[in-house]
Design an enzyme around this catalytic site. Structure first.
Site, PDB file in Angstrom:
ATOM      1  N   ASP A 194      33.348 -57.499 -69.968  1.00 47.86           N
ATOM      2  CA  ASP A 194      33.523 -55.715 -69.734  1.00 47.86           C
ATOM      3  C   ASP A 194      32.184 -55.942 -68.908  1.00 47.86           C
ATOM      4  O   ASP A 194      32.606 -54.765 -68.923  1.00 47.86           O
ATOM      5  CB  ASP A 194      32.670 -55.432 -71.496  1.00 47.86           C
ATOM      6  CG  ASP A 194      32.063 -56.080 -72.388  1.00 47.86           C
ATOM      7  OD1 ASP A 194      31.787 -57.768 -72.023  1.00 47.86           O
ATOM      8  OD2 ASP A 194      31.627 -55.524 -72.736  1.00 47.86           O
ATOM      9  N   ASP A 196      22.872 -55.723 -72.364  1.00 45.92           N
ATOM     10  CA  ASP A 196      23.977 -56.188 -74.280  1.00 45.92           C
ATOM     11  C   ASP A 196      22.314 -57.067 -74.666  1.00 45.92           C
ATOM     12  O   ASP A 196      22.137 -58.241 -73.967  1.00 45.92           O
ATOM     13  CB  ASP A 196      24.964 -56.754 -73.929  1.00 45.92           C
ATOM     14  CG  ASP A 196      26.157 -55.583 -73.854  1.00 45.92           C
ATOM     15  OD1 ASP A 196      25.963 -55.014 -73.266  1.00 45.92           O
ATOM     16  OD2 ASP A 196      27.219 -56.100 -73.607  1.00 45.92           O
TER      17      ASP A 196
END
Length: 311
Positions: free
Chosen positions: A65, A210
């Site tokens: 992603d 992240d």
């Protein structure tokens, strides 16, 4: 002096009709940098009128992603007859994987394409008035965050004081503002500190990608104008956040509070919350008194200088 952030993709691993996977465009006075390139980033650039004039792409890690948009973007740039070089910065130890990935899906573009390995805790890109640094994050894979940090600016020039001291209007003003002493016709020497104020801070923008909450993020984001932090989950999935190497909105707020940042943008929102992010904002604001918000895809944030309202 423009420092503008366009949120191209604010969703988590699973895209929704409202949120594309991760991608953020930063325009620093015409220098346009892309941070991560999730699936569909090329369309987001078109959809939000951001254009394709990107010189550097900074990848935080190789989860799909964050990189699935690279082959399509490169192919579109090639179709558009791009000639200028593009540099893709990738985490340590991942260059060969990225090269194979791009080669298998996108071939070799006609414009110069460079892959550059990001060294841990280093200056990744240096420009005349700012730099982009990498910093360590914790995401159960090789990953880095990035911080755009501007240099201090010159102090304000006190024209009235300069004239009181007898400095003639003209080149001497610039000389003093540039830090050089000026000798007057009467033999006196005027030093810069007599007419120039203290250096003024530039702006800082931090993007974690992240990550779990990290002390290192607090350190590099100290006083930042904008912290863009992983907030994949709300409190109801705190255990899931720990297990998958992500943060909750409240944890992002706690990091923002410790770093004393001006604004906090909560991103990488899980598809679980596709239609309701109010809880994210409420939980972050419980920990952070500054401005905390969940940007939508296409939102644009301009960052003024900290002292912009003083004069």
């Amino acid at each position: 002096m423009t420092l503008r952030v366009t949120f191209l993709g604010t969703g988590g691993a699973v895209p929704t009709t409202e949120r594309n996977p991760s991608s953020i465009l930063v325009n620093r006075e015409g220098d346009r940098h892309l941070f991560d390139c999730g699936e569909g980033t090329q369309r987001q650039l078109m959809h939000f009128g951001a254009g394709f004039d990107v010189g550097h792409i900074f990848v935080t890690h190789l989860h799909g992603d964050h990189v699935y948009g690279l082959p399509g973007l490169l192919e579109t740039l090639d179709f558009n007859d791009r000639e200028t070089a593009l540099t893709i910065h990738v985490p340590p130890g991942t260059k060969s994987d990225v090269r194979k990935f791009l080669g298998a899906l996108g071939g070799t573009p006609s414009f110069p394409l460079r892959l550059s390995t990001v060294q841990p805790e280093s200056v990744v890109l240096r420009r005349e008035e700012y730099e982009i640094r990498s910093f360590d994050v914790d995401h159960h894979t090789t990953a880095v965050g990035y911080a755009l940090i501007e240099d201090d600016r010159k102090g304000r020039f006190d024209r009235d004081r300069a004239e009181e001291l007898g400095v003639p209007v003209g080149p001497a003003f610039s000389q003093l503002h540039d830090g050089q002493a000026v000798e007057l016709d009467d033999g006196r020497t005027i030093e810069p500190e007599q007419v120039v104020g203290e250096p003024r801070p530039g702006r800082t923008l931090v993007y974690t990608g992240d990550t779990r909450p990290q002390d290192r993020t607090v350190e590099i984001a100290d006083g930042a104008d904008l912290l863009i932090h992983d907030a994949t989950f709300a409190d109801d999935r705190a255990g899931r956040a720990r297990k998958t190497g992500h943060s909750t909105a409240r944890e992002a707020g706690e990091i923002a509070a410790r770093a004393d940042v001006r604004k906090l943008a909560l991103t990488h929102i899980s598809s679980r919350y596709a239609h309701d992010v109010a809880g994210h904002e409420t939980e972050a604001r419980a920990a952070f008194e500054g401005e905390a918000f969940v940007p939508d895809d296409g939102d644009v944030v301009d960052l003024p200088f900290p002292d912009a309202t003083e004069h």
